[in-house]
Design an enzyme around this catalytic site. Structure first.
Site, PDB file in Angstrom:
ATOM      1  N   ASP A 483      -6.149 -46.842 -41.701  1.00  0.00           N
ATOM      2  CA  ASP A 483      -5.343 -47.448 -42.445  1.00  0.00           C
ATOM      3  C   ASP A 483      -5.361 -48.831 -42.998  1.00  0.00           C
ATOM      4  O   ASP A 483      -4.846 -49.534 -43.786  1.00  0.00           O
ATOM      5  CB  ASP A 483      -3.834 -47.521 -42.006  1.00  0.00           C
TER       6      ASP A 483
HETATM    7  C1  BGC Z   1      -2.155 -44.063 -37.913  1.00  0.00           C
HETATM    8  C2  BGC Z   1      -3.179 -43.066 -38.416  1.00  0.00           C
HETATM    9  C3  BGC Z   1      -4.255 -43.952 -38.790  1.00  0.00           C
HETATM   10  C4  BGC Z   1      -4.881 -44.670 -37.892  1.00  0.00           C
HETATM   11  C5  BGC Z   1      -6.213 -45.579 -37.959  1.00  0.00           C
HETATM   12  C6  BGC Z   1      -2.524 -45.054 -36.883  1.00  0.00           C
HETATM   13  O1  BGC Z   1      -1.485 -46.004 -36.531  1.00  0.00           O
HETATM   14  O2  BGC Z   1      -0.900 -43.093 -37.387  1.00  0.00           O
HETATM   15  O3  BGC Z   1      -2.813 -42.315 -39.645  1.00  0.00           O
HETATM   16  O4  BGC Z   1      -5.432 -42.983 -39.167  1.00  0.00           O
HETATM   17  O5  BGC Z   1      -3.776 -45.629 -37.053  1.00  0.00           O
HETATM   18  O6  BGC Z   1      -5.505 -46.551 -38.761  1.00  0.00           O
END
Ligand code: BGC
Length: 811
Positions: A483
């Site tokens: 993200d």
């Molecule tokens: C999110 C995931 C994401 C991960 C890495 C998490 O907080 O829920 O969807 O893939 O962070 O960024």
């Protein structure tokens, strides 16, 4: 250092001090009614949606931490205390918290009085039941008072903590017999209320927080508990609470049991009222009746235990490694249920008001859950798919109560659609239910029409091929799995959201991770097409996948490892050419899982680079070297201090991808080594460093660059649970549900002699003994079923209800 121990026979983690490094919590409820409860009785409850239907209030960021929950104050001859230690924090002669599967039992003892509070949500029931046992363990009679306490939330948890100009005037309650009803906003558009009951006559009550606490007091010094006398207050506005006051006389050795219940009731519109402004209490009374006696409580607890035995019995291991057994048989599947239920909504790190159900998150969560209750996974797949856009794109999250996409959390994460293929394929492999593909499923909750689920998968697949960049790799959009890798964002405003702020319309930034995911998930799409008789579509899909495989090797490999991405300007990320962030874990794991470069030797090189450059004693870091400054072209990833979260933290979610990748190239020792490094049961002895619960995974462990290397955060709600479950049960132990049967393909440490697995699959029971006389890691030499050899390592689908002995010899 440990703060407790695993009680495997009872499937409990037993905490022996209230002073854990952080509140160590548990979850109550499996279906609609949920509670979070810490080892000191803190936490809160909600119905279905932690944001929109919150029953009890919780103050985040509180000092001291975790100050607010379901409390039982004991007043004993001028002395008052709480059995969970918090919030009064009076020294206890004995303390113990047992977190079990769907229940938590806390015991405190002081001055010859032993109090046990046991909390659980009975199956199929919209209430939390607390059984409180008060025992006189002294030699003389005791006269004590017990005061229950919880504070109501005015339903919408976000509004509740922001909109005081309104909320301080609207609180309403009713009190009848021993039951306190919370009915704020029921007079207008709500048709639901909450109640807090106890199964005996009360000597007093309170529903007004200020009366209960007294001026200037906190939860540690409530006036009612210190004086031993209820105020009989009736809340009107301000902060409604529920407290029962009960006097108890206990002979030496005597124990009395009380049953409290926090329940949720919804009435049909035409049955809202009993009389003018008096709520219809009939359903509540029926619920209270159902738990009026200890026998009823005991039988519901037995049902809950049987329920969990049934779920856990679907896959269990007999091995000589206790830590492995307790992860596989108890705690990992338990956490998978919790992540399936909660997605990323409510934990002690997720407030329950920020995030709902994640499109990508929930699809991954069901990989570790689908065998437990396939029907619930089916429903979830349809719910998720119903929020998809008609071009295949997706909202990043949706609210569980409304099941509608949540715009506030954004969209445009270009990996999201592909996870729907992986989730659906896992469901079909588990169940053989191809009918799900024919379900008519809306786009954007009906705003953009509808189509079959299969058509949704096609649009997911095509969303990638319709959005390719200059090298033919998938465009990243707002971000991919990570993200925080925001390549089109260029945010310069403090506080601006990387997840939702308007992005540049990037037609250059490409993700090698999505390429890997496409090659991983794509074959399932092609296979499903073929099984529907769509041969041309299957062939087309396979061509696209092959093409992506070749492009990834040509433009996504950097000599010794896979590149991470190309940025907005077409520059490489995750390359030796970069000063920082030269190598990232995600594409190494996923591209190898997809089989890219295995034959060509690229896969092995990539995994060796992971070992040499990213691995630490505490797990594998997300990337190296950590970003030491903010990079406008990279976004949120570089906002974190080095070693934390996505900036070179050990982001546990992606460690199992490397574990699985190691099994793809046959390195069983490495696979298990990476597995055990972050598996919580193996970390119990370093709880003072790790700090989070030793029975569940955390999302993140601080990496080598961090000030507090090895310290975990964000326990419970993480894709780590599902992926590690897949890594251990399928990739290492090698029991893999497949379209036409159960594939057996272990990849284990060479030293292992063997192990036994019991697996139920499509209704039949498979008792599998894996033997490793030649001490290999991988390779099935022979398989016998009920004494007769079979040719393949795919065990056939047996008649539901039958049981079969399988012997697998590796070599
Ligand atoms: C999110 C995931 C994401 C991960 C890495 C998490 O907080 O829920 O969807 O893939 O962070 O960024």
């Amino acid at each position: 250092m440990k703060f407790g121990y695993f009680d495997d026979a009872n499937k409990e983690y037993v905490i022996q001090t209230p002073k854990t490094p952080y509140p160590w919590i548990n979850y109550l409820g499996n279906e609609q009614f949920f509670g979070l409860i810490s080892n000191t009785a803190g936490g809160y409850s909600f119905y279905r949606d932690a944001r929109l239907r919150r029953l009890t209030r919780y103050r985040y960021n509180n000092v001291p931490l975790d100050n607010g929950g379901r409390y039982f104050y004991v007043h004993d001859e001028g002395d008052y205390w709480t059995p969970g230690w918090m919030p009064v924090k009076r020294d206890l002669d004995f303390y113990e918290c047992r977190h079990g599967l769907g229940y938590t039992s806390i015991t405190g003892e002081r001055n010859g009085l032993k109090v046990n509070q046991l909390a659980f949500v009975p199956l199929g029931f919209n209430a939390e039941v607390y059984r409180v046992k008060v025992g006189n363990v002294s030699d003389s009679p005791k006269r004590v008072s017990l005061f229950s306490y919880l504070e109501f939330c005015l339903w919408n948890a976000h509004d509740d903590m922001t909109n005081f100009q309104r909320n301080l005037s609207i609180g309403e309650v009713e009190i009848e017999d021993s039951v306190i009803y919370h009915k704020t906003e029921y007079r207008e558009r709500r048709n639901h209320y909450a109640y807090y009951s106890v199964n005996r006559r009360i000597d007093g009550f309170d529903t007004d927080r200020d009366t209960f606490l007294g001026a200037f007091n906190g939860l540690d010094t409530p006036q009612v508990a210190s004086e031993g006398k209820s105020g009989n207050s009736v809340a009107s506005g301000w902060s409604p609470i529920a407290s029962h006051g009960i006097h108890l006389e206990l002979a030496p050795g005597e124990e009395q049991s009380l049953i409290f219940m926090l329940g949720y009731v919804e009435n049909p519109q035409e049955e809202k009222w009993e009389s003018l402004n008096v709520i219809n209490k009939k359903p509540a009374k029926a619920m209270i009746e159902a738990f009026a006696t200890d026998a009823q409580v005991n039988s519901a607890l037995a049902d809950l235990a049987a329920y969990w035995d049934g779920l856990l019995g679907k896959y269990s291991i007999q091995s000589s490694d206790d830590k492995l057994s307790r992860m596989v048989n108890i705690w990992n599947p338990y956490q998978c249920m919790v992540t399936f239920n909660m997605s990323r909504s409510a934990s002690y790190f997720e407030s329950g008001i920020g995030r709902g159900m994640g499109f990508r998150d929930s699809n991954q969560d069901l990989l570790g859950f689908v065998h437990q209750i396939p029907d619930r996974a089916r429903e979830r797949i349809i719910d998720i798919a119903s929020t998809q856009f008609d071009d295949g794109g997706a909202y990043h999250q949706y609210q569980p109560l409304t099941k509608q996409g949540n715009n506030e959390v954004g969209s445009g994460f270009n990996d999201d659609p592909l996870w729907l293929i992986t989730g659906t394929a896992a469901y079909i492999k588990e169940t053989g239910d191809y009918g799900i593909l024919d379900e008519d499923v809306p786009f954007d909750s009906g705003r953009q029409g509808s189509a079959t689920l299969f058509e949704h998968l096609k649009r997911s697949f095509d969303h990638v091929t319709n959005n390719l960049g200059p090298h033919g790799l998938p465009l990243i959009g707002r971000a991919d799995w990570n993200d925080c890798l925001n390549l089109n964002c260029f945010s310069e405003e403090p506080g601006e959201s990387f997840q939702t702020t308007t992005n540049l319309d990037g037609k250059t930034a490409e993700s090698v991770f999505i390429a890997g995911l496409f090659v991983f998930a794509g074959p399932d799409y092609a296979e499903l097409a073929r099984r529907r008789g769509l041969e041309d579509e299957a062939t087309r899909a396979e061509r696209e996948i092959e093409n992506m495989r070749n492009i990834t090797m040509a433009h996504g490999f950097d000599g010794d490892w896979f590149l991470r991405a190309y940025d907005y300007h077409g520059e490489k990320i995750g390359s030796r050419e970069n000063e920082e962030g030269q190598i990232f874990i995600e594409p190494q794991g996923f591209c190898v899982m997809a089989g890219i470069g295995v034959e060509e030797g690229l896969a092995e090189k990539a995994l060796n680079s992971v070992r040499d450059r990213l691995e630490t004693d505490y797990g594998i870091m997300l990337q190296q070297p950590a970003y030491s400054k903010y990079y406008l072209n990279l976004g949120e990833i570089s906002t974190y201090p080095p070693g934390y979260k996505e900036n070179a933290g050990i982001f546990c979610h992606n460690n199992p991808w490397v574990t699985i990748a190691e099994t793809v190239i046959g390195r069983g020792d490495r696979a298990f080594e990476t597995y055990a490094k972050i598996a919580p049961a193996y970390l119990e002895d370093i709880s003072e460093v790790h700090r989070m619960e030793p029975y569940v995974y955390s999302q993140m462990i601080a990496g080598r660059d961090a000030v507090r290397e090895g310290e975990a955060k964000n326990s419970w709600l993480t894709g780590t649970a599902a992926w590690n479950y897949v890594a251990i049960t399928q990739a290492i132990l090698g029991i893999q549900p497949d379209y036409d049967g159960l594939r057996i393909d272990p990849c284990i440490p060479q030293a292992w002699d063997g192990y036994k697995i019991t697996r139920s699959f499509r209704g039949a029971e498979y008792k599998i003994s894996i033997q490793n006389p030649d001490h290999v890691s991988k390779g099935v030499k022979s398989v016998t079923v009920d004494g007769s050899p079979i040719e393949s390592n795919v065990l056939p689908v047996f008649e539901a209800g039958s049981s079969h002995e399988v012997v697998v010899v590796l070599g």
